[in-house]
Design a protein around this motif. Structure first.
Motif, PDB file in Angstrom:
ATOM      1  N   SER A  82       0.835  -1.203   0.000  1.00 46.40           N
ATOM      2  CA  SER A  82       0.000   0.000   0.000  1.00 46.40           C
ATOM      3  C   SER A  82       0.870   1.254   0.000  1.00 46.40           C
ATOM      4  O   SER A  82       0.562   2.244  -0.680  1.00 46.40           O
ATOM      5  N   GLY A  83       1.971   1.210   0.759  1.00 48.23           N
ATOM      6  CA  GLY A  83       2.891   2.345   0.766  1.00 48.23           C
ATOM      7  C   GLY A  83       3.528   2.574  -0.592  1.00 48.23           C
ATOM      8  O   GLY A  83       3.670   3.713  -1.041  1.00 48.23           O
ATOM      9  N   GLY A  84       3.898   1.468  -1.261  1.00 48.88           N
ATOM     10  CA  GLY A  84       4.450   1.595  -2.607  1.00 48.88           C
ATOM     11  C   GLY A  84       3.438   2.156  -3.587  1.00 48.88           C
ATOM     12  O   GLY A  84       3.776   2.984  -4.442  1.00 48.88           O
ATOM     13  N   LEU A  85       2.184   1.728  -3.461  1.00 52.52           N
ATOM     14  CA  LEU A  85       1.122   2.238  -4.334  1.00 52.52           C
ATOM     15  C   LEU A  85       0.883   3.726  -4.085  1.00 52.52           C
ATOM     16  O   LEU A  85       0.730   4.511  -5.030  1.00 52.52           O
ATOM     17  N   LEU A  86       0.873   4.118  -2.799  1.00 49.21           N
ATOM     18  CA  LEU A  86       0.690   5.528  -2.463  1.00 49.21           C
ATOM     19  C   LEU A  86       1.852   6.362  -2.990  1.00 49.21           C
ATOM     20  O   LEU A  86       1.651   7.457  -3.546  1.00 49.21           O
ATOM     21  N   LEU A  87       3.072   5.844  -2.834  1.00 50.48           N
ATOM     22  CA  LEU A  87       4.248   6.555  -3.333  1.00 50.48           C
ATOM     23  C   LEU A  87       4.176   6.710  -4.850  1.00 50.48           C
ATOM     24  O   LEU A  87       4.543   7.758  -5.397  1.00 50.48           O
TER      25      LEU A  87
END
Length: 276
Positions: A82-87
């Protein structure tokens, strides 16, 4: 409120401009498509390795009961992805602008030429333009991360974190998205990032009216690819209001030709023969 509606107007005008000029729309799609392919490859790789990354980050859980160990690592895997997607969502525009700098520069300049004239391009090397773009993008990203951490912390406040914080987050994203998109036309005017931020803060509703609708569209990177050319075109129109192109001063024309010489030239051109 007038600035807010004006910002929305520039957002729509940019999309209409590329709809009327399909060749330039296709031209502006290329950088976004390249960025999208790179991001998809990165997210696929992250999804493939996220589980191993979670296991590597939690060696202390090796001796736990299998149920709790699996729950911890599955939760961490979800957080990592999810953090990678948000980034990816936050940085997509900056990366697309960096990849497509020559494309978007040409598109933005063409928009300005058709709307009444573009300012002359600064006489600086291409490598310095790219270096400036990278530096400015990193500076904007640092500000986005700082605001993101603050909003993340505020998200734990009851009620406020579930109502006010998401709205503020979209507004902050809209402002910085406008900052990124206007960079093409602003750099052509030699306007540094600090001045650009000051100009946009001074017309905050204008920046939000333009950027917030784009943020809502850009939540899906695929849509961002197709909306990107129109966003660049709209940003060029917006910059023309913030930093208008000065009208050429006739007094700056070097070595003006006297009226007498003009009359003589006109006589010669018409083939008039002096009387003998």
């Amino acid at each position: 409120m007038r600035d807010l509606t004006t910002g929305v107007k520039y957002f729509l005008e940019g999309q209409r401009w590329v709809a009327r000029h399909r060749r330039w729309w296709g031209f502006g799609l290329l950088p976004g498509l390249i960025a999208l392919v790179l991001y998809i490859a990165a997210l696929v790789a992250l999804g493939f390795w996220a589980d191993d990354l979670s296991s590597w980050a939690t060696p202390f859980a090796d001796d736990w009961d299998s149920t709790f160990r699996s729950l911890l690592r599955w939760t961490l895997t979800v957080i990592v992805f999810s953090g990678g997607l948000l980034l990816a969502m936050v940085t997509f525009t900056a990366v697309a602008l960096l990849i497509g700098d020559p494309f978007y520069e040409s598109l933005s300049e063409r928009v300005e030429e058709m709307e009444g004239g573009a300012p002359p391009k600064p006489d600086i090397p291409l490598w310095r333009e790219i270096l400036t773009s990278v530096r400015d993008s990193l500076s904007v990203l640092a500000r986005v991360v700082a605001f993101g951490l603050l909003l993340f912390a505020c998200g734990f406040i009851p009620v406020v974190g579930q109502t006010v914080v998401p709205v503020v987050g979209i507004c902050v994203s809209g402002f910085f998205l406008t900052t990124e998109l206007t960079s093409v036309a602003m750099q052509r005017r030699s306007v540094p990032l600090r001045t650009r931020l000051r100009l946009l803060r001074g017309r905050l509703l204008l920046a939000l009216g333009f950027g917030v609708p784009l943020v809502l569209l850009f939540l899906v990177p695929v849509i961002a690819v197709f909306a990107m050319p129109g966003a660049v075109a709209g940003a060029a129109l917006l910059v023309r209001e913030l930093v208008p192109v000065p009208d050429p001063d006739p007094s700056d024309d070097p070595d003006p030709v006297p009226d007498e010489e003009i009359d003589e030239d006109n006589d010669d051109a018409t083939g008039t023969v002096p009387a003998s």
